[in-house]
Design a protein around this motif. Structure first.
Motif, short mmCIF file in Angstrom:
data_model
loop_
_atom_site.label_atom_id
_atom_site.label_comp_id
_atom_site.label_asym_id
_atom_site.label_seq_id
_atom_site.Cartn_x
_atom_site.Cartn_y
_atom_site.Cartn_z
N THR A 7 0.65 -1.16 0.05
CA THR A 7 -0.14 -0.02 -0.10
C THR A 7 0.81 1.24 0.12
OG1 THR A 7 -1.73 -1.26 1.18
CG2 THR A 7 -1.65 1.47 1.35
N VAL A 8 1.84 1.22 0.88
CA VAL A 8 2.62 2.55 0.86
C VAL A 8 3.55 2.63 -0.66
CG1 VAL A 8 4.80 3.42 1.94
CG2 VAL A 8 3.10 2.22 3.41
N GLY A 9 3.89 1.53 -0.98
CA GLY A 9 4.61 1.58 -2.38
C GLY A 9 3.74 2.25 -3.35
N GLU A 10 2.39 1.70 -3.32
CA GLU A 10 1.35 2.30 -4.09
C GLU A 10 0.95 3.53 -4.12
OE1 GLU A 10 -2.15 -0.15 -4.32
OE2 GLU A 10 -1.21 -1.97 -4.46
N LEU A 19 11.86 -0.47 -0.68
CA LEU A 19 11.39 0.36 0.72
C LEU A 19 11.84 -0.73 1.94
CD1 LEU A 19 7.89 1.39 -0.24
CD2 LEU A 19 10.12 2.84 -0.29
N THR A 20 12.01 0.01 2.81
CA THR A 20 12.21 -0.50 4.14
C THR A 20 11.49 0.28 5.33
OG1 THR A 20 14.28 0.46 4.85
CG2 THR A 20 14.39 -1.62 3.69
N PRO A 21 11.18 -0.36 6.19
CA PRO A 21 10.58 0.67 7.39
C PRO A 21 11.55 1.72 7.78
CG PRO A 21 10.27 -1.51 8.13
CD PRO A 21 11.27 -1.73 6.76
N ASP A 22 12.72 1.72 7.53
CA ASP A 22 13.57 2.73 7.75
C ASP A 22 14.00 3.71 6.70
OD1 ASP A 22 14.32 1.95 10.44
OD2 ASP A 22 15.67 0.36 9.61
N PHE A 57 5.50 12.52 9.73
CA PHE A 57 6.23 11.18 9.77
C PHE A 57 7.61 11.55 9.02
CE2 PHE A 57 1.68 9.12 9.26
CZ PHE A 57 1.54 9.28 10.24
N GLU A 58 8.18 10.62 9.39
CA GLU A 58 9.79 10.85 9.04
C GLU A 58 10.15 9.62 7.98
OE1 GLU A 58 12.52 11.60 11.88
OE2 GLU A 58 11.51 13.79 12.23
N THR A 59 9.66 8.39 8.43
CA THR A 59 9.93 7.10 7.80
C THR A 59 8.82 6.28 7.18
OG1 THR A 59 9.78 5.66 9.70
CG2 THR A 59 11.87 6.83 9.21
N VAL A 60 9.02 5.49 6.33
CA VAL A 60 8.03 4.37 6.13
C VAL A 60 7.51 3.81 7.15
CG1 VAL A 60 7.69 2.07 4.70
CG2 VAL A 60 9.02 4.04 3.77
#
Length: 67
Positions: A7-10, A19-22, A57-60
């Motif tokens: 979802t985040v990628g989309e 992508l990583t959480p960091d 928000f700063e990170t994924v």
């Protein structure tokens, strides 16, 4: 692949494999439409967020926590 990460990628128009959480959001190409999509996805997950909260928000990983 994790559904939330997909979802985040989309939303951000990014390759999910990169992508990583960091991953820092300021290195990705997000825009006002992405912000609205985050708000909508968060609301569907039971979270009510405003633009100021999303801009903080700063990170994924921060996004993943509300999806």
């Amino acid at each position: 692949m994790d559904e939330k990460m997909e979802t985040v990628g989309e939303i951000l128009g990014c390759d999910v494999a990169a992508l990583t959480p960091d991953t820092r959001l300021d290195t990705l190409a997000g825009d006002s439409m992405a912000m609205l999509a985050v708000m909508s996805a968060a609301q569907m997950a039971g979270h009510s967020l405003d633009g100021d909260q999303i801009r903080a928000f700063e990170t994924v990983g921060d996004l993943l926590a509300v999806l």
